[in-house]
Motif scaffolding. Structure first.
Motif, short mmCIF file in Angstrom:
data_model
loop_
_atom_site.label_atom_id
_atom_site.label_comp_id
_atom_site.label_asym_id
_atom_site.label_seq_id
_atom_site.Cartn_x
_atom_site.Cartn_y
_atom_site.Cartn_z
N UNK A 36 -31.37 23.36 26.15
CA UNK A 36 -32.14 24.41 25.47
C UNK A 36 -32.42 24.11 24.00
N UNK A 37 -31.68 23.19 23.41
CA UNK A 37 -31.84 22.88 21.99
C UNK A 37 -32.91 21.82 21.80
N UNK A 38 -33.88 22.11 20.95
CA UNK A 38 -34.94 21.14 20.62
C UNK A 38 -34.61 20.43 19.31
N UNK A 39 -34.21 21.17 18.30
CA UNK A 39 -33.79 20.60 17.02
C UNK A 39 -33.11 21.68 16.21
N UNK A 40 -32.34 21.25 15.23
CA UNK A 40 -31.64 22.21 14.38
C UNK A 40 -31.25 21.54 13.07
N UNK A 41 -31.16 22.34 12.04
CA UNK A 41 -30.70 21.84 10.75
C UNK A 41 -30.76 22.92 9.70
N UNK A 42 -30.12 22.65 8.56
CA UNK A 42 -30.10 23.64 7.49
C UNK A 42 -31.31 23.55 6.57
N UNK A 43 -31.69 24.69 6.01
CA UNK A 43 -32.59 24.71 4.86
C UNK A 43 -31.71 24.49 3.63
N UNK A 44 -32.25 23.80 2.63
CA UNK A 44 -31.50 23.51 1.43
C UNK A 44 -32.09 24.26 0.24
N UNK A 45 -31.20 24.74 -0.63
CA UNK A 45 -31.63 25.39 -1.85
C UNK A 45 -31.95 24.36 -2.92
N UNK A 46 -32.37 24.81 -4.09
CA UNK A 46 -32.70 23.91 -5.19
C UNK A 46 -31.53 23.01 -5.60
N UNK A 47 -30.31 23.49 -5.33
CA UNK A 47 -29.11 22.71 -5.67
C UNK A 47 -28.74 21.70 -4.58
N UNK A 48 -29.54 21.66 -3.50
CA UNK A 48 -29.28 20.73 -2.41
C UNK A 48 -28.25 21.22 -1.41
N UNK A 49 -27.76 22.44 -1.58
CA UNK A 49 -26.75 23.00 -0.68
C UNK A 49 -27.42 23.88 0.38
N UNK A 50 -26.82 23.94 1.58
CA UNK A 50 -27.40 24.75 2.65
C UNK A 50 -27.50 26.22 2.25
N UNK A 51 -28.65 26.83 2.64
CA UNK A 51 -28.86 28.24 2.37
C UNK A 51 -29.60 28.95 3.50
N UNK A 52 -29.58 28.33 4.66
CA UNK A 52 -30.23 28.89 5.83
C UNK A 52 -30.28 27.86 6.93
N UNK A 53 -30.87 28.25 8.05
CA UNK A 53 -30.93 27.36 9.21
C UNK A 53 -32.26 27.51 9.92
N UNK A 54 -32.68 26.43 10.57
CA UNK A 54 -33.76 26.52 11.54
C UNK A 54 -33.24 25.90 12.83
N UNK A 55 -33.34 26.66 13.89
CA UNK A 55 -32.91 26.21 15.20
C UNK A 55 -34.09 26.43 16.15
#
Length: 97
Positions: A36-55
């Motif tokens: 069921x998974x096609x792709x996944x990963x985090x969105x990054x903030x200006x500081x390069x740290x994760x601040x969300x996800x797209x699945x």
């Protein structure tokens, strides 16, 4: 049908994200095993740290996509400020095409 789960973390929630990450990764691995998974990963903030996800997942309809999104350990932990679920057509560079 493919759905994009677009998730935005609550402010200042990086410690919660990191603490919950092993369970979230196991959840993604389960979706992958189920095909069921096609792709996944985090969105990054200006500081390069994760601040969300797209699945990106497959689901029969929006209700099933909502149920999958709700089963994410990040969602259960209260990490997300918002979750937007949108139907998606993979028109270009689809590895399955």
């Amino acid at each position: 049908m493919i759905f994009a789960l677009i998730c935005t973390d609550k402010p200042e929630s990086l410690p919660l994200r990191l603490a919950t990450r092993p369970a979230h990764v196991a959840w993604l691995e389960g979706l992958d095993r189920d095909g069921r998974l096609k792709l996944a990963g985090p969105f990054l903030g200006p500081d390069g740290k994760p601040m969300g996800s797209m699945v990106m997942i497959t689901a029969k309809d929006i209700g099933e996509a909502q149920a999958v999104a709700a089963s994410d350990p990040y969602a259960a932990a209260g990490l997300f400020q918002s979750v937007d679920i949108r139907p998606f057509t993979w028109a270009f560079k689809n590895p399955e095409a």
